[in-house]
Design a protein around this motif. Structure first.
Motif, PDB file in Angstrom:
ATOM      1  N   ALA A  96      -0.517  -3.578  -8.462  1.00 52.76           N
ATOM      2  CA  ALA A  96      -0.846  -2.302  -9.108  1.00 52.76           C
ATOM      3  C   ALA A  96      -0.564  -2.362 -10.604  1.00 52.76           C
ATOM      4  CB  ALA A  96      -0.052  -1.159  -8.488  1.00 52.76           C
ATOM      5  N   VAL A  97      -1.410  -1.691 -11.351  1.00 47.11           N
ATOM      6  CA  VAL A  97      -1.183  -1.445 -12.771  1.00 47.11           C
ATOM      7  C   VAL A  97      -0.935   0.049 -12.920  1.00 47.11           C
ATOM      8  CG1 VAL A  97      -2.170  -1.477 -15.087  1.00 47.11           C
ATOM      9  CG2 VAL A  97      -2.648  -3.363 -13.509  1.00 47.11           C
ATOM     10  N   LEU A  98       0.215   0.405 -13.469  1.00 47.52           N
ATOM     11  CA  LEU A  98       0.581   1.807 -13.640  1.00 47.52           C
ATOM     12  C   LEU A  98       0.432   2.208 -15.098  1.00 47.52           C
ATOM     13  CD1 LEU A  98       3.781   1.955 -11.379  1.00 47.52           C
ATOM     14  CD2 LEU A  98       1.369   2.151 -10.732  1.00 47.52           C
ATOM     15  N   LYS A  99      -0.100   3.416 -15.320  1.00 47.90           N
ATOM     16  CA  LYS A  99      -0.379   3.877 -16.680  1.00 47.90           C
ATOM     17  C   LYS A  99       0.214   5.269 -16.883  1.00 47.90           C
ATOM     18  CE  LYS A  99      -4.636   2.998 -18.003  1.00 47.90           C
ATOM     19  NZ  LYS A  99      -6.117   2.944 -17.974  1.00 47.90           N
ATOM     20  N   ASP A 111       2.051   9.162  -6.435  1.00 45.35           N
ATOM     21  CA  ASP A 111       2.682  10.485  -6.400  1.00 45.35           C
ATOM     22  C   ASP A 111       3.404  10.785  -7.710  1.00 45.35           C
ATOM     23  OD1 ASP A 111       1.802  10.966  -3.834  1.00 45.35           O
ATOM     24  OD2 ASP A 111       3.671  10.302  -2.872  1.00 45.35           O
ATOM     25  N   LEU A 112       3.868   9.745  -8.386  1.00 47.24           N
ATOM     26  CA  LEU A 112       4.605   9.923  -9.639  1.00 47.24           C
ATOM     27  C   LEU A 112       3.691  10.120 -10.843  1.00 47.24           C
ATOM     28  CD1 LEU A 112       7.408   7.185  -9.317  1.00 47.24           C
ATOM     29  CD2 LEU A 112       7.597   9.636  -8.859  1.00 47.24           C
ATOM     30  N   VAL A 113       2.580   9.377 -10.895  1.00 42.67           N
ATOM     31  CA  VAL A 113       1.749   9.370 -12.110  1.00 42.67           C
ATOM     32  C   VAL A 113       0.342   9.898 -11.892  1.00 42.67           C
ATOM     33  CG1 VAL A 113       3.065   7.485 -13.140  1.00 42.67           C
ATOM     34  CG2 VAL A 113       1.074   6.954 -11.728  1.00 42.67           C
ATOM     35  N   GLY A 114      -0.009  10.259 -10.665  1.00 47.52           N
ATOM     36  CA  GLY A 114      -1.338  10.782 -10.405  1.00 47.52           C
ATOM     37  C   GLY A 114      -2.362   9.680 -10.212  1.00 47.52           C
ATOM     38  N   ASP A 115      -3.543  10.069  -9.712  1.00 45.73           N
ATOM     39  CA  ASP A 115      -4.596   9.086  -9.446  1.00 45.73           C
ATOM     40  C   ASP A 115      -5.015   8.327 -10.701  1.00 45.73           C
ATOM     41  OD1 ASP A 115      -4.630   9.723  -6.779  1.00 45.73           O
ATOM     42  OD2 ASP A 115      -6.273  11.173  -6.955  1.00 45.73           O
ATOM     43  N   ALA A 158      10.893   1.526  -8.698  1.00 45.46           N
ATOM     44  CA  ALA A 158      10.758   0.069  -8.621  1.00 45.46           C
ATOM     45  C   ALA A 158      12.112  -0.594  -8.398  1.00 45.46           C
ATOM     46  CB  ALA A 158      10.105  -0.456  -9.900  1.00 45.46           C
ATOM     47  N   ALA A 159      13.128  -0.127  -9.121  1.00 44.46           N
ATOM     48  CA  ALA A 159      14.463  -0.700  -8.975  1.00 44.46           C
ATOM     49  C   ALA A 159      14.994  -0.489  -7.555  1.00 44.46           C
ATOM     50  CB  ALA A 159      15.413  -0.082  -9.995  1.00 44.46           C
ATOM     51  N   HIS A 160      14.730   0.688  -6.990  1.00 38.45           N
ATOM     52  CA  HIS A 160      15.201   0.995  -5.641  1.00 38.45           C
ATOM     53  C   HIS A 160      14.613   0.034  -4.613  1.00 38.45           C
ATOM     54  CE1 HIS A 160      16.616   3.382  -2.259  1.00 38.45           C
ATOM     55  NE2 HIS A 160      15.390   3.395  -1.756  1.00 38.45           N
ATOM     56  N   HIS A 161      13.358  -0.358  -4.814  1.00 38.14           N
ATOM     57  CA  HIS A 161      12.685  -1.227  -3.854  1.00 38.14           C
ATOM     58  C   HIS A 161      12.659  -2.699  -4.289  1.00 38.14           C
ATOM     59  CE1 HIS A 161      11.377   2.032  -1.270  1.00 38.14           C
ATOM     60  NE2 HIS A 161      10.926   2.692  -2.313  1.00 38.14           N
ATOM     61  N   GLY A 162      13.324  -3.017  -5.405  1.00 32.10           N
ATOM     62  CA  GLY A 162      13.376  -4.407  -5.859  1.00 32.10           C
ATOM     63  C   GLY A 162      12.047  -4.940  -6.350  1.00 32.10           C
ATOM     64  N   ILE A 163      11.233  -4.077  -6.913  1.00 30.33           N
ATOM     65  CA  ILE A 163       9.918  -4.471  -7.429  1.00 30.33           C
ATOM     66  C   ILE A 163      10.044  -4.839  -8.910  1.00 30.33           C
ATOM     67  CG2 ILE A 163       7.555  -3.698  -7.896  1.00 30.33           C
ATOM     68  CD1 ILE A 163       7.920  -1.707  -5.546  1.00 30.33           C
ATOM     69  N   SER A 204       0.826  -1.208   0.000  1.00 32.53           N
ATOM     70  CA  SER A 204       0.000   0.000   0.000  1.00 32.53           C
ATOM     71  C   SER A 204       0.857   1.253   0.000  1.00 32.53           C
ATOM     72  CB  SER A 204      -0.939  -0.014   1.211  1.00 32.53           C
ATOM     73  OG  SER A 204      -0.198  -0.013   2.423  1.00 32.53           O
ATOM     74  N   VAL A 205       1.992   1.195   0.699  1.00 34.83           N
ATOM     75  CA  VAL A 205       2.915   2.331   0.691  1.00 34.83           C
ATOM     76  C   VAL A 205       3.537   2.497  -0.686  1.00 34.83           C
ATOM     77  CG1 VAL A 205       5.048   3.261   1.677  1.00 34.83           C
ATOM     78  CG2 VAL A 205       3.387   2.119   3.154  1.00 34.83           C
ATOM     79  N   HIS A 206       3.898   1.369  -1.324  1.00 31.97           N
ATOM     80  CA  HIS A 206       4.422   1.429  -2.686  1.00 31.97           C
ATOM     81  C   HIS A 206       3.397   2.066  -3.631  1.00 31.97           C
ATOM     82  CE1 HIS A 206       8.000  -0.669  -1.683  1.00 31.97           C
ATOM     83  NE2 HIS A 206       7.474  -1.881  -1.581  1.00 31.97           N
ATOM     84  N   VAL A 207       2.155   1.673  -3.509  1.00 30.66           N
ATOM     85  CA  VAL A 207       1.108   2.215  -4.385  1.00 30.66           C
ATOM     86  C   VAL A 207       1.007   3.723  -4.205  1.00 30.66           C
ATOM     87  CG1 VAL A 207      -1.377   2.271  -4.835  1.00 30.66           C
ATOM     88  CG2 VAL A 207      -0.219   0.075  -4.523  1.00 30.66           C
TER      89      VAL A 207
END
Length: 479
Positions: A43-46, A12-16, A60-65, A4-7
């Motif tokens: 999550a699906v990011l667009k 914050d990067l791509v908006g709601d 994602a790379a920073h957190h190993g996702i 949930s924190v990752h989401v």
């Protein structure tokens, strides 16, 4: 950090509008096109810009996702579907769909990677030009996915695969670095051709965000013919003759077996009257942008020789646009006909042109020996050596279970035959997750080692579409 924190961080990067985390809405992004596999994601990011893609990748790379890039999600090999771990996010490029530029003088088009292929074709046509890439999924597949799978389709015979049309690229690497090489140059001999690394990589090396594609003059004249093949007709010889005598104006040479034609006919609300000969049928098309060439006259002259040789039982030359459309509609409805018939186990075979008939003979014997009651749907872009050699799922049989059984037994026999003839198990569908074991089984050891080195160099932490195509060095191969 929790998911949930990752989401929240990604939001914050791509908006709601750039984040989907509702399971119901995510369902379409985690199931492959053939519905053979369903993965999991939190999550699906667009994103809408290359900068947003780069920001996503860095976080994602920073957190190993893990990251699974996705275009139109039309892969036949599970190459755009996350695994079941729930530790990969899907990065969908569908909101990055801008036509950046059409340059009629340079004969090129620059697009966002999320541009639907049909929209790119239409933009080129509006400028009087042709984007030659054409395939059945063109209304939903996207340019980035076409590059990732090196898509082929209906015009490879004349214009080549996606790699042959790619002039420039923009891509985000696994550490967030942006490669920006959106040049329109035909000639650029300045070291490694890095853009070609992304062709066929299926999102395992980075995320393609933009592309420059080569265009061609828009054909203004076409000649299209439906050929009913006589018994014993030599496909390869027929192709060679037509290609030679048409001055290389041949754009399509599509083979269809009688069963495939019947399946397509059954699926039509307005059934076609076109039929196959004893050896099936071929759809042949010439195309030209010249006002000075009479293609119908050329077609008649070219076909006279194979008709006289007894290779063609009957030939119908389209006399109108509606007749041409009817011919193509029949060819393009075959996949839908298979689907309505309970589906099929697909084999995307490629063999040298000189071995097409040999493969058909040997494979047919293998299928009969395995189970004489099985039915086949065989069709494809025979002009470039590609056969879709599909085993129909029997009525009343579970499609998924049947597919698993065939792919673990008969499929391997068919692939063995293709390999023995100098062919391969994947002509244009790619490798993805579903065919990774086949690459291990049939691939050259040196080539696989080189691929793993490339994967390691581009993505040492294996966050880009992990599980597809190859493992990086240091991870155990299944071979």
């Amino acid at each position: 950090m929790s998911q949930s924190v990752h989401v929240r961080a990604f939001r914050d990067l791509v908006g709601d509008g750039g984040v989907i985390d509702d399971p119901e809405r995510m369902a379409v992004y985690v199931t492959d096109q053939r519905q053979l596999s369903t993965g999991s994601t939190f999550a699906v990011l667009k994103p809408t810009t290359t900068k947003q893609v780069a920001d996503i990748v860095r976080l994602a790379a920073h957190h190993g996702i893990g990251i699974v890039p996705q275009g139109g999600n039309t892969s036949y090999c599970g190459g755009a579907t996350p695994d079941a771990s729930g530790r990969q996010i899907v990065v969908s490029l569908e909101r990055m769909d801008r036509i950046r530029e059409v340059d009629p003088v340079s004969m090129s088009i620059s697009v966002d990677a999320g541009t639907i292929l049909k929209n790119a074709q239409d933009a080129a046509a509006a400028a009087g030009l042709l984007l030659p890439l054409s395939l059945g999924a063109e209304g939903s597949c996207r340019i980035g996915g076409n590059i990732g799978t090196n898509a082929g389709g209906l015009s490879v015979l004349r214009y080549g695969m996606t790699r042959d049309l790619l002039l420039g690229i923009e891509a985000v690497l696994a550490d967030g670095t942006v490669i920006s090489d959106m040049r329109k140059l035909r000639k650029n001999n300045t070291g490694y051709d890095v853009k070609q690394c992304f062709v066929g990589s299926e999102g395992t090396l980075g995320i393609v965000t933009g592309a420059v594609l080569r265009l061609a003059p828009l054909p203004t004249r076409r000649a299209t013919a439906w050929l009913k093949l006589a018994r014993g007709a030599p496909l390869a010889d027929l192709l060679a003759l037509i290609r030679r005598e048409s001055a290389d104006l041949l754009t399509a040479f599509e083979f269809m077996a009688a069963r495939s034609i019947a399946l397509a006919t059954e699926a039509m609300t307005d059934p076609s009257t076109l039929r196959a000969g004893p050896e099936g049928a071929v759809l042949v098309e010439f195309a030209s942008s010249s006002r000075h060439l009479d293609l119908d006259e050329l077609m008649e002259a070219v076909l006279a020789e194979p008709i006289e040789a007894g290779w063609i039982e009957d030939a119908l030359l389209a006399q109108s646009g509606s007749q041409r459309t009817a011919m193509w509609r029949l060819r393009e409805t075959i996949p839908e006909g298979e689907k309505r018939r309970n589906g099929s186990v697909k084999h995307d075979i490629s063999v040298p042109l000189s071995s097409i008939q040999r493969f058909l003979d040997l494979a047919g014997a293998q299928v009969r020996s395995y189970d004489g009651d099985l039915e086949l749907s065989v069709y494809g872009h025979v002009g470039d050596g590609n056969l879709h050699y599909n085993v129909l799922v029997p009525a009343g049989v579970d499609r998924i279970e049947f597919t698993k059984r065939i792919e673990s037994s008969l499929s391997l026999q068919l692939y063995d035959t293709a390999a023995a003839l100098g062919g391969t198990f994947s002509a244009e569908h790619g490798v993805g997750r579903f065919k990774k074991h086949l690459l291990e089984r049939y691939g050259d050891l040196g080539r696989i080692a080189a691929m793993r080195r490339i994967k390691t160099a581009f993505d040492p932490a294996d966050i880009m579409n992990a599980g597809a195509i190859v493992c990086p060095l240091g991870e155990k191969s299944t071979r």
